[in-house]
Design a protein around this motif. Sequence first.
Motif, PDB file in Angstrom:
ATOM      1  N   TYR A  36      42.424  68.473  63.120  1.00 36.49           N
ATOM      2  CA  TYR A  36      41.343  68.698  63.792  1.00 36.49           C
ATOM      3  C   TYR A  36      40.557  67.447  63.874  1.00 36.49           C
ATOM      4  CZ  TYR A  36      41.316  73.722  64.165  1.00 36.49           C
ATOM      5  OH  TYR A  36      41.526  74.984  64.643  1.00 36.49           O
ATOM      6  N   PHE A  42      41.846  72.287  72.342  1.00 34.53           N
ATOM      7  CA  PHE A  42      41.795  73.445  73.264  1.00 34.53           C
ATOM      8  C   PHE A  42      42.397  73.363  74.627  1.00 34.53           C
ATOM      9  CE2 PHE A  42      38.501  72.887  69.919  1.00 34.53           C
ATOM     10  CZ  PHE A  42      38.528  74.193  69.349  1.00 34.53           C
ATOM     11  N   THR A  54      40.677  79.907  72.763  1.00 33.86           N
ATOM     12  CA  THR A  54      39.668  80.662  72.012  1.00 33.86           C
ATOM     13  C   THR A  54      38.891  81.555  72.819  1.00 33.86           C
ATOM     14  OG1 THR A  54      38.032  79.089  71.818  1.00 33.86           O
ATOM     15  CG2 THR A  54      39.672  79.225  70.122  1.00 33.86           C
ATOM     16  N   PRO A  56      35.839  81.975  73.659  1.00 30.55           N
ATOM     17  CA  PRO A  56      34.628  81.464  74.569  1.00 30.55           C
ATOM     18  C   PRO A  56      35.395  80.529  75.537  1.00 30.55           C
ATOM     19  CG  PRO A  56      34.409  80.609  72.052  1.00 30.55           C
ATOM     20  CD  PRO A  56      35.445  81.581  72.043  1.00 30.55           C
ATOM     21  N   GLY A  89      31.918  75.685  62.677  1.00 37.10           N
ATOM     22  CA  GLY A  89      33.044  75.464  63.541  1.00 37.10           C
ATOM     23  C   GLY A  89      33.090  75.506  65.245  1.00 37.10           C
ATOM     24  N   GLY A  91      34.115  74.042  67.432  1.00 39.56           N
ATOM     25  CA  GLY A  91      34.863  73.758  68.597  1.00 39.56           C
ATOM     26  C   GLY A  91      34.500  72.768  69.805  1.00 39.56           C
ATOM     27  N   GLU A 119      30.324  71.320  61.323  1.00 35.70           N
ATOM     28  CA  GLU A 119      31.671  70.503  61.888  1.00 35.70           C
ATOM     29  C   GLU A 119      32.131  69.348  61.183  1.00 35.70           C
ATOM     30  OE1 GLU A 119      33.654  71.484  64.687  1.00 35.70           O
ATOM     31  OE2 GLU A 119      34.616  70.177  63.272  1.00 35.70           O
ATOM     32  N   THR A 120      33.179  69.404  60.815  1.00 31.12           N
ATOM     33  CA  THR A 120      33.823  68.262  59.996  1.00 31.12           C
ATOM     34  C   THR A 120      34.662  67.186  60.856  1.00 31.12           C
ATOM     35  OG1 THR A 120      35.435  69.625  59.328  1.00 31.12           O
ATOM     36  CG2 THR A 120      34.061  69.065  57.627  1.00 31.12           C
ATOM     37  N   LEU A 124      35.522  66.456  67.709  1.00 35.47           N
ATOM     38  CA  LEU A 124      34.968  67.720  68.391  1.00 35.47           C
ATOM     39  C   LEU A 124      33.454  67.560  68.225  1.00 35.47           C
ATOM     40  CD1 LEU A 124      37.203  70.392  66.842  1.00 35.47           C
ATOM     41  CD2 LEU A 124      36.939  69.868  69.221  1.00 35.47           C
ATOM     42  N   ASN A 160      33.338  81.820  65.150  1.00 39.85           N
ATOM     43  CA  ASN A 160      34.129  82.504  65.747  1.00 39.85           C
ATOM     44  C   ASN A 160      35.460  81.694  65.548  1.00 39.85           C
ATOM     45  OD1 ASN A 160      35.304  84.112  68.041  1.00 39.85           O
ATOM     46  ND2 ASN A 160      35.791  82.223  68.974  1.00 39.85           N
ATOM     47  N   GLU A 161      36.589  82.148  65.064  1.00 37.37           N
ATOM     48  CA  GLU A 161      37.928  81.543  64.664  1.00 37.37           C
ATOM     49  C   GLU A 161      37.583  80.310  64.020  1.00 37.37           C
ATOM     50  OE1 GLU A 161      41.264  81.020  66.777  1.00 37.37           O
ATOM     51  OE2 GLU A 161      40.534  82.285  68.530  1.00 37.37           O
ATOM     52  N   PHE A 162      36.848  80.485  62.991  1.00 38.28           N
ATOM     53  CA  PHE A 162      36.389  79.368  62.053  1.00 38.28           C
ATOM     54  C   PHE A 162      37.021  79.996  60.460  1.00 38.28           C
ATOM     55  CE2 PHE A 162      33.830  78.177  58.252  1.00 38.28           C
ATOM     56  CZ  PHE A 162      33.802  76.722  58.379  1.00 38.28           C
ATOM     57  N   LEU A 166      40.337  77.954  57.523  1.00 31.05           N
ATOM     58  CA  LEU A 166      40.401  77.419  56.131  1.00 31.05           C
ATOM     59  C   LEU A 166      41.487  77.596  55.334  1.00 31.05           C
ATOM     60  CD1 LEU A 166      36.583  78.445  55.662  1.00 31.05           C
ATOM     61  CD2 LEU A 166      37.525  76.256  56.475  1.00 31.05           C
TER      62      LEU A 166
HETATM   63  C1  LIG Z   1      39.933  77.281  65.833  1.00 28.81           C
HETATM   64  S1  LIG Z   1      38.617  76.148  66.021  1.00 28.81           S
HETATM   65  C2  LIG Z   1      37.274  77.269  66.749  1.00 28.81           C
HETATM   66  C3  LIG Z   1      36.620  76.345  67.575  1.00 28.81           C
HETATM   67  C4  LIG Z   1      35.207  77.453  68.192  1.00 28.81           C
HETATM   68  N1  LIG Z   1      34.501  78.199  67.385  1.00 28.81           N
HETATM   69  C5  LIG Z   1      36.054  78.215  69.497  1.00 28.81           C
HETATM   70  O1  LIG Z   1      35.827  79.508  69.343  1.00 28.81           O
HETATM   71  O2  LIG Z   1      36.418  77.696  70.489  1.00 28.81           O
HETATM   72  C6  LIG Z   1      37.884  75.488  64.623  1.00 28.81           C
HETATM   73  C7  LIG Z   1      36.940  74.909  64.370  1.00 28.81           C
HETATM   74  O3  LIG Z   1      36.373  74.929  62.767  1.00 28.81           O
HETATM   75  C8  LIG Z   1      36.189  73.506  62.445  1.00 28.81           C
HETATM   76  N2  LIG Z   1      36.530  73.267  60.974  1.00 28.81           N
HETATM   77  C9  LIG Z   1      37.763  73.486  60.674  1.00 28.81           C
HETATM   78  N3  LIG Z   1      37.816  73.325  59.083  1.00 28.81           N
HETATM   79  C10 LIG Z   1      36.630  73.076  59.106  1.00 28.81           C
HETATM   80  C11 LIG Z   1      35.648  73.005  57.837  1.00 28.81           C
HETATM   81  N4  LIG Z   1      36.379  72.977  56.689  1.00 28.81           N
HETATM   82  N5  LIG Z   1      34.332  72.724  57.893  1.00 28.81           N
HETATM   83  C12 LIG Z   1      33.642  72.882  59.118  1.00 28.81           C
HETATM   84  N6  LIG Z   1      34.426  72.782  60.220  1.00 28.81           N
HETATM   85  C13 LIG Z   1      35.518  73.166  60.244  1.00 28.81           C
HETATM   86  C14 LIG Z   1      37.262  72.837  63.691  1.00 28.81           C
HETATM   87  O4  LIG Z   1      36.943  71.367  63.543  1.00 28.81           O
HETATM   88  C15 LIG Z   1      36.883  73.800  64.950  1.00 28.81           C
HETATM   89  O5  LIG Z   1      35.773  73.063  65.473  1.00 28.81           O
END
Ligand SMILES: C[S@@+](CC[C@H](N)C(=O)[O-])C[C@H]1O[C@@H](n2cnc3c(N)ncnc32)[C@H](O)[C@@H]1O
Length: 381
Positions: A36, A42, A54, A56, A89, A91, A119-120, A124, A160-162, A166
Amino acid sequence: MTPLKARIAAKIQTDGALSLNDYMAMALSDPDDGYYMQRVPFGAPTDAGGDFTTAPEVSQMFGELVGAWCIDLWDRMDRPSTVNLIELGPGRGTLMADMLRVAVQVPAFSAQLQVHFIETSPALREEQKKRVPKARWHETLDTLPPNVQHDDAVTLVIANEFFDALPITQHEYTGNGWREIAVDIENDELVYARTPPHAPAFSDVQTALLPTTMKSGDIIEASAGREKVMQQLSALLMRTRGAALIIDYGYSQPQTGDSFQAMRHHEFVHPLAEPGAADLTAHVNFAVLARIAANAGLHAHPTAQQGSFLRALGLDQRATQLANVTPEAGNKIMSERDRLAAPDQMGHLFKVLGVRHPDLPALAGFVANAPPEETPAEETL
Ligand SMILES: C[S@@+](CC[C@H](N)C(=O)[O-])C[C@H]1O[C@@H](n2cnc3c(N)ncnc32)[C@H](O)[C@@H]1O
């Protein structure tokens, strides 16, 4: 071999086999080569560089309905004067941009709104700035400024999908202890290995929610990282009289099975083949998240399937409205609606967990007193 795979292999040679948690954390979030950290993954199958899509990104209707959900709750909470809207997260920032487009229809809501992104990924964050320039960015829920955490302001949180991104650990039941599944190296390739049987180090919540019957070879997935975020989130919602929507693929009742998967260019690939170049996820155990919320004092609505949740919020009506305004796009809009809600597409596999402070009214989209909407095990794992 990807640069990250070479580094992981070297680490295993020095330190021994890696837990799946550490492997997943490096593959997704290594500051230099994590999946990421440097890319925008995406896109439709036709887009160069797109690995997955995803909800959205499938349709503006998803964000619009979630935006309407926030306005409805704010209205029924007697319109608090400050709302912090937090997305975990985000995206590309598409979901929040669609939510805010709806929010401006209600100036009393949108004028006082403060948007915060957890967001890390630097790559993104740049994308999110293009779509939601006024957002404020934070590394974790713990690093939210004190005025968000302790103010009179109400907090609404969307993820959503966050949680699926993990890291997890996997544990194989043997009938005589548990063997943790780890990542080792053999003939220069990463391979799965198993530790000797030992007592499991599951959290109390995970232990309480293990399936009642298990046979040798069954796999349980656990995630200390997800539990920690849910604890932080629950504490925040209790302090700030807030509510959250957690949307992801996963299961509502305790289950066994291996859901660890990797995706690249819209195809499943082996999760150990290309660390840093493929998205890695595992299904979300909603029962664990709901129990953590309840233990903190929140009310957790029984998990709904994404299809019934969106339909309860007006997905069909919105699709018809959009199709009437732009008849030439009618077929596309109806196919987006089906993608989001049809049982054989995202409608059943994706679930929605709604949690709220006990003083708040019931959340829209959940049927009162309904049992959790489950998907047959073979569809989920
Ligand atoms: C699968 S994407 C989902 C993006 C968005 N929510 C969507 O539905 O299109 C996962 C998101 O979580 C962020 N992310 C992943 N691990 C993270 C963490 N430990 N802390 C914060 N953000 C994280 C990714 O950078 C990305 O923005």
